[in-house]
Write a protein that holds these residues in place. Sequence first.
Motif, mmCIF file in Angstrom:
data_model
loop_
_atom_site.group_PDB
_atom_site.id
_atom_site.type_symbol
_atom_site.label_atom_id
_atom_site.label_comp_id
_atom_site.label_asym_id
_atom_site.label_seq_id
_atom_site.Cartn_x
_atom_site.Cartn_y
_atom_site.Cartn_z
ATOM 1 N N ALA A 77 36.481 40.243 40.342
ATOM 2 C CA ALA A 77 36.650 38.944 39.679
ATOM 3 C C ALA A 77 38.104 38.504 39.547
ATOM 4 O O ALA A 77 38.449 37.362 39.851
ATOM 5 C CB ALA A 77 35.966 38.944 38.320
ATOM 6 N N ASP A 78 38.971 39.401 39.080
ATOM 7 C CA ASP A 78 40.375 39.017 38.883
ATOM 8 C C ASP A 78 41.033 38.624 40.195
ATOM 9 O O ASP A 78 41.817 37.681 40.257
ATOM 10 C CB ASP A 78 41.168 40.174 38.260
ATOM 11 C CG ASP A 78 40.935 40.264 36.769
ATOM 12 O OD1 ASP A 78 41.227 41.313 36.173
ATOM 13 O OD2 ASP A 78 40.435 39.273 36.181
ATOM 14 N N ASP A 79 40.733 39.361 41.261
ATOM 15 C CA ASP A 79 41.329 39.054 42.559
ATOM 16 C C ASP A 79 40.859 37.704 43.085
ATOM 17 O O ASP A 79 41.638 36.942 43.657
ATOM 18 C CB ASP A 79 40.979 40.145 43.578
ATOM 19 C CG ASP A 79 41.870 41.375 43.428
ATOM 20 O OD1 ASP A 79 41.461 42.467 43.840
ATOM 21 O OD2 ASP A 79 42.982 41.226 42.883
ATOM 22 N N ARG A 127 39.769 35.198 41.321
ATOM 23 C CA ARG A 127 40.391 34.184 40.473
ATOM 24 C C ARG A 127 41.841 33.972 40.892
ATOM 25 O O ARG A 127 42.307 32.848 41.024
ATOM 26 C CB ARG A 127 40.327 34.669 39.025
ATOM 27 C CG ARG A 127 40.612 33.644 38.008
ATOM 28 C CD ARG A 127 40.792 34.317 36.653
ATOM 29 N NE ARG A 127 41.618 33.486 35.832
ATOM 30 C CZ ARG A 127 41.157 32.553 35.006
ATOM 31 N NH1 ARG A 127 39.859 32.370 34.902
ATOM 32 N NH2 ARG A 127 41.978 31.811 34.317
ATOM 33 N N GLY A 128 42.544 35.082 41.133
ATOM 34 C CA GLY A 128 43.935 35.010 41.577
ATOM 35 C C GLY A 128 44.054 34.283 42.905
ATOM 36 O O GLY A 128 44.960 33.478 43.110
ATOM 37 N N PRO A 177 33.177 42.710 37.866
ATOM 38 C CA PRO A 177 34.469 43.052 37.261
ATOM 39 C C PRO A 177 35.479 43.638 38.231
ATOM 40 O O PRO A 177 36.687 43.455 38.069
ATOM 41 C CB PRO A 177 34.109 44.096 36.179
ATOM 42 C CG PRO A 177 32.648 44.073 36.053
ATOM 43 C CD PRO A 177 32.041 43.247 37.117
ATOM 44 N N GLU A 230 35.095 44.487 28.876
ATOM 45 C CA GLU A 230 35.879 45.270 29.831
ATOM 46 C C GLU A 230 36.864 46.164 29.087
ATOM 47 O O GLU A 230 36.940 47.360 29.311
ATOM 48 C CB GLU A 230 36.683 44.338 30.745
ATOM 49 C CG GLU A 230 35.970 43.881 31.983
ATOM 50 C CD GLU A 230 35.531 45.031 32.854
ATOM 51 O OE1 GLU A 230 34.306 45.191 33.004
ATOM 52 O OE2 GLU A 230 36.378 45.778 33.353
ATOM 53 N N LYS A 231 37.640 45.534 28.185
ATOM 54 C CA LYS A 231 38.687 46.288 27.474
ATOM 55 C C LYS A 231 38.118 47.379 26.591
ATOM 56 O O LYS A 231 38.675 48.455 26.468
ATOM 57 C CB LYS A 231 39.514 45.330 26.603
ATOM 58 C CG LYS A 231 40.502 44.530 27.391
ATOM 59 C CD LYS A 231 41.589 43.918 26.484
ATOM 60 C CE LYS A 231 42.233 42.730 27.170
ATOM 61 N NZ LYS A 231 41.974 41.458 26.491
ATOM 62 N N ASP A 290 34.379 33.689 28.255
ATOM 63 C CA ASP A 290 35.542 34.374 28.820
ATOM 64 C C ASP A 290 35.980 35.514 27.914
ATOM 65 O O ASP A 290 36.289 36.610 28.366
ATOM 66 C CB ASP A 290 36.721 33.392 28.980
ATOM 67 C CG ASP A 290 36.518 32.443 30.155
ATOM 68 O OD1 ASP A 290 37.180 31.395 30.189
ATOM 69 O OD2 ASP A 290 35.699 32.756 31.037
ATOM 70 N N ASN A 328 31.663 37.534 40.549
ATOM 71 C CA ASN A 328 32.151 37.775 39.198
ATOM 72 C C ASN A 328 32.042 39.246 38.807
ATOM 73 O O ASN A 328 32.199 39.597 37.634
ATOM 74 C CB ASN A 328 31.405 36.908 38.189
ATOM 75 C CG ASN A 328 29.915 37.178 38.194
ATOM 76 O OD1 ASN A 328 29.418 37.922 39.035
ATOM 77 N ND2 ASN A 328 29.200 36.573 37.278
ATOM 78 N N GLY A 356 35.974 39.627 28.802
ATOM 79 C CA GLY A 356 37.208 40.398 28.695
ATOM 80 C C GLY A 356 37.094 41.520 27.684
ATOM 81 O O GLY A 356 37.535 42.647 27.929
ATOM 82 N N LYS A 401 49.282 41.063 45.059
ATOM 83 C CA LYS A 401 48.449 39.914 44.733
ATOM 84 C C LYS A 401 47.635 39.496 45.946
ATOM 85 O O LYS A 401 48.133 39.456 47.066
ATOM 86 C CB LYS A 401 49.351 38.744 44.308
ATOM 87 C CG LYS A 401 49.078 38.292 42.892
ATOM 88 C CD LYS A 401 49.642 36.937 42.582
ATOM 89 C CE LYS A 401 51.136 36.861 42.561
ATOM 90 N NZ LYS A 401 51.580 35.520 42.071
#
Lengths: 182, 131
Positions: free
Chosen positions: A164-166, A168-169, A161, B61-62, B54, A159, B58, B3
């Motif tokens: 994490a997105d990768d 999850r993707g 940062p 981070e932002k 969640d 998790n 987020g 991706k």
Amino acid sequence: MKELALHILDIGHNSVAAGASMLQIEMDYRNDGILQLSFEDNGKGMSSDEAQKALSPYFTGRTTRKVGLGLPLLKHTAEQCGGELSIVSERGRGTKVVATFQTRHIDLPPVGDLAGIVMMLATAKEDMRLLFTLRSDGKSYTFDTEEIKQALGGNIPLNHPVVADDIRGLFIENSNEIRNFS
Amino acid sequence: MTKIKSLADLRKKQEVFQSQIMLRERSEKAEQLVQVKVAMATCGIASGAKDVMDFMIGAFEKRNIPAVVTQTGCMGYCYAEPTIEVTLPGQEPIVYGYVDLKKADEIIEKYIKTGELVDGIIPVNYQSIDK
């Protein structure tokens, strides 16, 4: 619980609390119209007496409260959807919970954010390996925290940062190939 | 950005991850991180604690706020779920109850950014003996 994903997060936490070093979750959309959701861990387990009592809301392993709702709520949802819940446990070995639901039942909650809760369970306990398998139409995908950690190289928490997105993707891409929930 | 679809894709990106992680570590020190614990027992999950968690991850981070958000078990305040415990660097932890997304946003903007206390604090009325 408004989504199946939340039930999964909830029951998964039981394995964390039981000190498991491995948790296997399977979500199997069987060809006979039954969705089978199973959790198997190698945590501290319970006696078979305690395991049956665990299905009651008035039984819990924790000390802050006298109520434990996770399993009873899942049992309720399963039974409302024409299914059932069974639990088998052994002290010192672990616990297995299996819940079934009629996939087409009108009361079956939406799946919800599966990727999100898998990420949460994957990182809930540092030394717990999570294997989440999704099966449908003869296909299957297994999200294995061990495999992913090796692919990331180094000691990166899933998790973090940066990754994490990768991660999850990755889950979403692969799980959508098995069954598209949207 | 390509991706990630497979473990092989992850492996190819190892160097990118490593350098990004090092960049972050240089700008973050553990004692200066804000710590947020979100209660995630059944009562919390049923009341929407996952969405709060969640959202906060987020938002930090932002808004570029160095923080660590973790999930914990029942803190005992089931009547006030979702609950979160916020510890600003060098301060005592404070527990907030009835935290929906709007409240979480307020807590970040007011308490975490400026130290201004926000409504909805659940008082903890004990001190441990060795204090």
